[in-house]
Design a protein around this motif. Structure first.
Motif, PDB file in Angstrom:
ATOM      1  N   GLY A 329       0.841  -1.196   0.000  1.00 48.54           N
ATOM      2  CA  GLY A 329       0.000   0.000   0.000  1.00 48.54           C
ATOM      3  C   GLY A 329       0.876   1.247   0.000  1.00 48.54           C
ATOM      4  N   ALA A 330       0.650   2.133   0.942  1.00 49.25           N
ATOM      5  CA  ALA A 330       1.475   3.345   1.031  1.00 49.25           C
ATOM      6  C   ALA A 330       2.169   3.328   2.384  1.00 49.25           C
ATOM      7  N   PRO A 331       3.319   2.643   2.498  1.00 46.55           N
ATOM      8  CA  PRO A 331       3.937   2.479   3.812  1.00 46.55           C
ATOM      9  C   PRO A 331       4.494   3.801   4.323  1.00 46.55           C
ATOM     10  N   ALA A 332       4.152   4.161   5.559  1.00 45.97           N
ATOM     11  CA  ALA A 332       4.618   5.385   6.216  1.00 45.97           C
ATOM     12  C   ALA A 332       4.334   6.613   5.368  1.00 45.97           C
ATOM     13  N   GLY A 333       3.295   6.560   4.556  1.00 49.20           N
ATOM     14  CA  GLY A 333       2.939   7.708   3.743  1.00 49.20           C
ATOM     15  C   GLY A 333       3.783   7.889   2.489  1.00 49.20           C
ATOM     16  N   LEU A 334       4.758   6.985   2.248  1.00 43.81           N
ATOM     17  CA  LEU A 334       5.591   7.135   1.061  1.00 43.81           C
ATOM     18  C   LEU A 334       4.831   6.620  -0.164  1.00 43.81           C
ATOM     19  N   LYS A 335       5.099   7.207  -1.324  1.00 42.15           N
ATOM     20  CA  LYS A 335       4.428   6.779  -2.544  1.00 42.15           C
ATOM     21  C   LYS A 335       5.353   5.829  -3.290  1.00 42.15           C
ATOM     22  N   MET A 336       4.888   4.560  -3.441  1.00 41.87           N
ATOM     23  CA  MET A 336       5.703   3.566  -4.125  1.00 41.87           C
ATOM     24  C   MET A 336       5.330   3.506  -5.593  1.00 41.87           C
ATOM     25  N   ASN A 337       6.202   2.950  -6.379  1.00 38.62           N
ATOM     26  CA  ASN A 337       5.876   2.663  -7.768  1.00 38.62           C
ATOM     27  C   ASN A 337       4.944   1.470  -7.769  1.00 38.62           C
ATOM     28  N   ARG A 338       3.706   1.684  -8.252  1.00 34.68           N
ATOM     29  CA  ARG A 338       2.646   0.722  -8.064  1.00 34.68           C
ATOM     30  C   ARG A 338       2.989  -0.648  -8.649  1.00 34.68           C
ATOM     31  N   ALA A 339       3.472  -0.647  -9.916  1.00 31.08           N
ATOM     32  CA  ALA A 339       3.668  -1.920 -10.617  1.00 31.08           C
ATOM     33  C   ALA A 339       4.756  -2.759  -9.944  1.00 31.08           C
ATOM     34  N   LEU A 340       5.912  -2.117  -9.685  1.00 29.50           N
ATOM     35  CA  LEU A 340       7.015  -2.865  -9.078  1.00 29.50           C
ATOM     36  C   LEU A 340       6.621  -3.369  -7.699  1.00 29.50           C
ATOM     37  N   ASP A 341       5.917  -2.520  -6.968  1.00 27.72           N
ATOM     38  CA  ASP A 341       5.446  -2.850  -5.636  1.00 27.72           C
ATOM     39  C   ASP A 341       4.609  -4.131  -5.665  1.00 27.72           C
ATOM     40  N   GLN A 342       3.647  -4.137  -6.600  1.00 33.00           N
ATOM     41  CA  GLN A 342       2.751  -5.288  -6.685  1.00 33.00           C
ATOM     42  C   GLN A 342       3.534  -6.547  -7.028  1.00 33.00           C
ATOM     43  N   VAL A 343       4.487  -6.410  -7.982  1.00 36.18           N
ATOM     44  CA  VAL A 343       5.267  -7.585  -8.398  1.00 36.18           C
ATOM     45  C   VAL A 343       6.046  -8.155  -7.230  1.00 36.18           C
ATOM     46  N   LEU A 344       6.784  -7.269  -6.566  1.00 34.80           N
ATOM     47  CA  LEU A 344       7.620  -7.743  -5.452  1.00 34.80           C
ATOM     48  C   LEU A 344       6.753  -8.303  -4.334  1.00 34.80           C
ATOM     49  N   GLY A 345       5.656  -7.565  -4.033  1.00 28.94           N
ATOM     50  CA  GLY A 345       4.795  -7.994  -2.943  1.00 28.94           C
ATOM     51  C   GLY A 345       4.207  -9.372  -3.199  1.00 28.94           C
ATOM     52  N   ARG A 346       3.704  -9.554  -4.458  1.00 32.48           N
ATOM     53  CA  ARG A 346       3.076 -10.852  -4.771  1.00 32.48           C
ATOM     54  C   ARG A 346       4.105 -11.967  -4.747  1.00 32.48           C
ATOM     55  N   PHE A 347       5.320 -11.662  -5.213  1.00 25.98           N
ATOM     56  CA  PHE A 347       6.390 -12.670  -5.214  1.00 25.98           C
ATOM     57  C   PHE A 347       6.677 -13.142  -3.798  1.00 25.98           C
ATOM     58  N   PHE A 348       6.833 -12.144  -2.903  1.00 28.51           N
ATOM     59  CA  PHE A 348       7.140 -12.517  -1.521  1.00 28.51           C
ATOM     60  C   PHE A 348       5.970 -13.223  -0.848  1.00 28.51           C
ATOM     61  N   LEU A 349       4.749 -12.800  -1.176  1.00 28.08           N
ATOM     62  CA  LEU A 349       3.584 -13.434  -0.569  1.00 28.08           C
ATOM     63  C   LEU A 349       3.497 -14.905  -0.979  1.00 28.08           C
ATOM     64  N   TYR A 350       3.808 -15.155  -2.272  1.00 26.93           N
ATOM     65  CA  TYR A 350       3.758 -16.539  -2.735  1.00 26.93           C
ATOM     66  C   TYR A 350       4.789 -17.389  -2.011  1.00 26.93           C
ATOM     67  N   HIS A 351       5.972 -16.825  -1.838  1.00 28.22           N
ATOM     68  CA  HIS A 351       7.040 -17.518  -1.123  1.00 28.22           C
ATOM     69  C   HIS A 351       6.604 -17.858   0.290  1.00 28.22           C
ATOM     70  N   LEU A 352       5.949 -16.888   0.935  1.00 33.46           N
ATOM     71  CA  LEU A 352       5.465 -17.080   2.302  1.00 33.46           C
ATOM     72  C   LEU A 352       4.426 -18.201   2.345  1.00 33.46           C
ATOM     73  N   HIS A 353       3.563 -18.206   1.344  1.00 31.39           N
ATOM     74  CA  HIS A 353       2.520 -19.216   1.279  1.00 31.39           C
ATOM     75  C   HIS A 353       3.136 -20.618   1.183  1.00 31.39           C
ATOM     76  N   LEU A 354       4.204 -20.727   0.375  1.00 38.03           N
ATOM     77  CA  LEU A 354       4.895 -22.021   0.236  1.00 38.03           C
ATOM     78  C   LEU A 354       5.464 -22.449   1.592  1.00 38.03           C
ATOM     79  N   TRP A 355       6.019 -21.467   2.291  1.00 39.55           N
ATOM     80  CA  TRP A 355       6.645 -21.785   3.576  1.00 39.55           C
ATOM     81  C   TRP A 355       5.624 -22.281   4.579  1.00 39.55           C
ATOM     82  N   ILE A 356       4.471 -21.612   4.611  1.00 33.71           N
ATOM     83  CA  ILE A 356       3.430 -22.007   5.563  1.00 33.71           C
ATOM     84  C   ILE A 356       2.971 -23.428   5.267  1.00 33.71           C
ATOM     85  N   SER A 357       2.806 -23.728   3.979  1.00 27.53           N
ATOM     86  CA  SER A 357       2.370 -25.085   3.620  1.00 27.53           C
ATOM     87  C   SER A 357       3.397 -26.102   4.083  1.00 27.53           C
ATOM     88  N   TYR A 358       4.676 -25.749   3.936  1.00 28.10           N
ATOM     89  CA  TYR A 358       5.739 -26.661   4.368  1.00 28.10           C
ATOM     90  C   TYR A 358       5.658 -26.915   5.867  1.00 28.10           C
TER      91      TYR A 358
END
Lengths: 581, 188
Positions: A329-358
């Motif tokens: 989202g907008a962490p600490a009020g900073l404006k992120m680049n939307r596209a890169l943010d979403q890519v990185l965020g989704r990548f890390f979320l998927y990784h986390l999901h794999l870990w939880i399943s493990y």
């Protein structure tokens, strides 16, 4: 120079006789070791002294006479004692005399040939120094730290007169072996003359230690041979062993035990202290480990721990998910680049999901694993703590992965930015000369370079933020592991036997001596009492510290900050002997 | 033979120097520092307890008061055992060495002994201490390898810090003993 007579306190009440000891001419001091009583045959006394000299390499000789007057006016004894000076020749000849019931002694030291006046006897001034023979025999002098550019042999030679006294008493142990119950030809008075001290337990332990050491050292060599067998050298295993701190700790303990149970005798007191320290440290470690084990198995705490583990891991993963949503989202009020943010965020979320399943996959086996791992606590508390540190590392593996991804991305970005910044200014990195040179670029090169530079620059805040967040998390985990390592290091390297010795028998570890002036009467020789000055606790720890596993941080704060800024990976807890990255 | 004189230290407090002259070759100097004053002790205790009481009224937790009592007791014991030096003495024995003893208020004594072979000389040095220039007595130790080099400078009476007049007395006596020692060198 004033003649110093070192007299043992145990002989102060002895009957009259001959003084036997060593004369140190450089210090002008006479170290009295024992008193030979009447009746004696001079030939036998000389034979005994020659025997002692051969056995101990200490120049023992008859130094003079000792007169303890029990009744008034024993002049015949005086004449007799003076006559002895003719039989046992020594330069200077010491005559100590004590009246019954008086604290003050009279001392005389005569030389047949005074300096500058041959043929005329002269007297030296005498100073009496009383010392406790048993304590001086058992103590070990620790001179202040020798300078590093000098060989150790010089330090002993230059240490001075008191080291010579300690050395003399320590090496003359063979003289103290006879007590008054022995039927020898000569009757001696020294600290053991009332009966040689010995302990049955100590003697039994000494006899038993031989075969026990042999057995244990053969067992240990078997274990170390098994650990170096070919099967364990197949590729992924050595890599794993080097990463787990438990293996390092076990190897360290094995080495220490091999040292303790080796069949070689300790060559010097330092080695003996080291062996004793290692043994006590290992015993304490095992005792604490067993205490931990009993605490864990009481009330089925292991089961409770296993049950609590999966929800805790779930909770951590949930918090990480919240964190990633926040970053997206907008962490600490900073404006992120939307596209890169979403890519990185989704990548890390998927990784986390794999870990939880493990984790959920492993959850039925966790209790069994924990139970078996808990058993290893009987090898010692340090092993249990190392296993804890390894478990923390395994459970936070996803944080480590996130840190590596973030760091690599950030590092790439910084490299690209710095190289394109040079292009922006019209310069280039000359690999041959290893410096920055000016360079004329084509227009299309400049155009594409500037474009890429702008893109990278404006994407920098997003990447930097992800990098910052994951680096902080990683540093937190590293700090927790570091704390555990510090504790393990402390248990490994603390010299408990030396500290206990300093507490209970402070005279064994001597930093030096101290003198006290005893009651003095004008005209009588000066009487001093020499006592042992024990080593302060800080110096005991410093001198007898055991070598630890070697897990010290290899970076200084400055280089750590530099590495963090440029996105290089940090490995703060390198084992000794690992290749540097 | 004993002798007692009173001097003052660099801050103006009173010191008393006791000289014991056992023989021409053995002398002892004891400087006794002023004792712990009741006024300062009461002041510190009152401050700590008032602060603790203030915190207690803020947090309503009686542990603060007991903690304050513990801290005061432990602090006082620690101060008496590790910090407050009551008496410092210097014993110089010809042909044996020089011994420095500090006795703390709790009775602990810490002693250092330097053998005569290590001692080069006893001198009075000047130093800049905060905003003052002070004098202090020190023992110069020589290097066993290079006898002309000074390996260490050991200041004496570090916590008593007497003034120059007291130091001169001690210095004169020490030089007499050292001169005696240098005049009769060790026989081979």
């Amino acid at each position: 120079m004033v003649l110093k007579a070192f007299f043992p306190t145990c002989c102060a009440a002895a009957d009259s006789g001959l003084l036997v000891g060593r004369w140190v001419p450089e210090q002008s001091s006479a170290v009295v070791l024992a008193v030979v009583h009447f009746p004696f045959i001079p030939v036998q006394v000389k034979a005994l002294l020659a025997q002692v000299h051969q056995a101990s390499q200490v120049g023992v000789a008859v130094l003079g006479t000792w007169c303890h007057r029990r009744q008034e006016a024993e002049e015949s004894l005086d004449h007799f004692l003076e006559g002895l000076g003719a039989i046992f020749f020594h330069e200077p000849w010491l005559q100590l005399c004590r009246e019954r019931g008086s604290k003050f002694w009279s001392c005389k030291a005569t030389r047949r040939q005074g300096p500058g006046r041959p043929g005329a006897p002269c007297e030296d001034q005498v100073m009496l120094v009383f010392y406790d023979q048993r304590k001086v025999l058992l103590s070990q002098l620790h001179p202040p730290a020798a300078l590093p550019d000098r060989p150790a042999g010089d330090a002993a030679a230059g240490a001075g007169g008191l080291a010579a006294v300690f050395d003399t008493v320590a090496r003359s142990e063979v003289l103290f072996r006879s007590d008054r119950f022995d039927e020898g030809p000569v009757r001696l008075s020294h600290w053991q003359s009332e009966g040689v001290e010995a302990s049955i337990l100590a003697e039994l332990a000494k006899r038993a230690s031989g075969p026990v050491c042999l057995l244990l050292s053969s067992l240990l060599s078997l274990v170390s041979a098994a650990s170096t067998c070919r099967l364990l050298r197949l590729w992924p295993l050595p890599f794993l062993w080097s990463k787990l701190s438990t293996c390092g700790q076990l190897r360290h303990r094995l080495e220490q035990l091999a040292l303790v149970f080796s069949t070689q005798k300790a060559e010097n007191p330092t080695q003996l202290m080291r062996k004793a320290n290692v043994l006590i440290s290992v015993l304490l470690d095992v005792a604490l480990g067993l205490a931990l084990l009993s605490w864990l198995h009481r009330k089925d705490r292991i089961g409770q721990l296993a049950e609590a583990l999966v929800p805790v891991a779930d909770r951590v993963a949930e918090e990480l998910q919240h964190l990633l949503q926040w970053l997206m989202g907008a962490p600490a009020g900073l404006k992120m680049n939307r596209a890169l943010d979403q890519v990185l965020g989704r990548f890390f979320l998927y990784h986390l999901h794999l870990w939880i399943s493990y984790i959920h996959l492993m959850s039925p086996f966790i209790e069994r694993i924990l139970w078996h791992v808990g058993l290893s606590a009987c090898l010692g508390l340090t092993v249990a703590l190392s296993i804890l540190s390894d478990i923390i590392a395994l459970l936070t593996f996803h944080i480590y992965c996130f840190y590596v991804y973030g760091a690599r991305l950030y590092c790439l970005k910084i490299c690209g930015l710095s190289s394109l910044w040079r292009l922006f200014r019209g310069k280039k990195w000359n690999v041959l000369r290893q410096r920055v040179d000016s360079c004329s670029y084509d227009l299309d090169q400049l155009f594409i370079g500037t474009l890429l530079f702008t893109i990278l620059l404006f994407l920098l805040p997003t990447t930097a933020l992800y990098y910052l967040v994951f680096t902080l998390l990683r540093l937190l985990v590293v700090a927790v592991q570091g704390l555990i390592h510090v504790l393990v290091d402390l248990i490994n390297s603390l010299p408990l036997y030396s500290l206990g010795l300093r507490l209970c028998r402070p005279y064994r570890l001597a930093a030096g001596v101290k003198f006290r002036v005893l009651e003095h009467e004008a005209g009588r020789p000066l009487r001093l009492l020499m006592q042992i000055n024990p080593l302060p606790y800080g110096r005991v720890v410093h001198a007898y510290r055991l070598p630890s596993c070697g897990c010290h941080p290899t970076h200084s704060w400055g280089s750590l900050c530099r590495k963090l800024f440029f996105g290089e990976l940090i490995y703060p807890w390198r084992q000794r002997g690992d290749k540097q990255d | 033979m004993e002798d007692e004189q009173s001097f003052s230290d660099i801050c103006g407090g009173r010191l008393s120097l006791q000289r014991r002259y056992y023989s021409p070759t053995c002398r002892e100097f004891c400087i006794s520092c002023p004792r712990l004053s009741l006024r300062s002790l009461t002041a510190v205790t009152c401050t700590v307890w008032l602060a603790a009481y203030g915190l207690f009224t803020l947090f309503e937790n009686s542990m603060i008061l007991s903690a304050a009592i513990f801290i005061t007791l432990l602090g006082l014991l620690g101060y008496l055992h590790f910090v407050k030096i009551d008496q410092e003495s210097l014993l110089i024995i010809d042909s044996l060495g020089i011994q420095m003893t500090s006795s703390y208020a709790s009775g602990k004594e810490s002693t250092t002994f330097f053998e005569m072979g290590q001692v080069k000389d006893v001198v009075i040095n000047e130093a800049i201490y905060m905003q003052k220039v002070i004098y202090y007595l020190c023992i110069l130790l020589k290097d066993p390898v290079e006898p002309h080099r000074i390996s260490q400078v050991v200041p004496v009476f570090q916590s008593a810090k007497p003034r120059l007049d007291c130091l001169i007395e001690v210095y004169r006596s020490c030089q007499e003993v050292l001169a005696h020692q240098k005049a009769t060198p060790a026989s081979a």
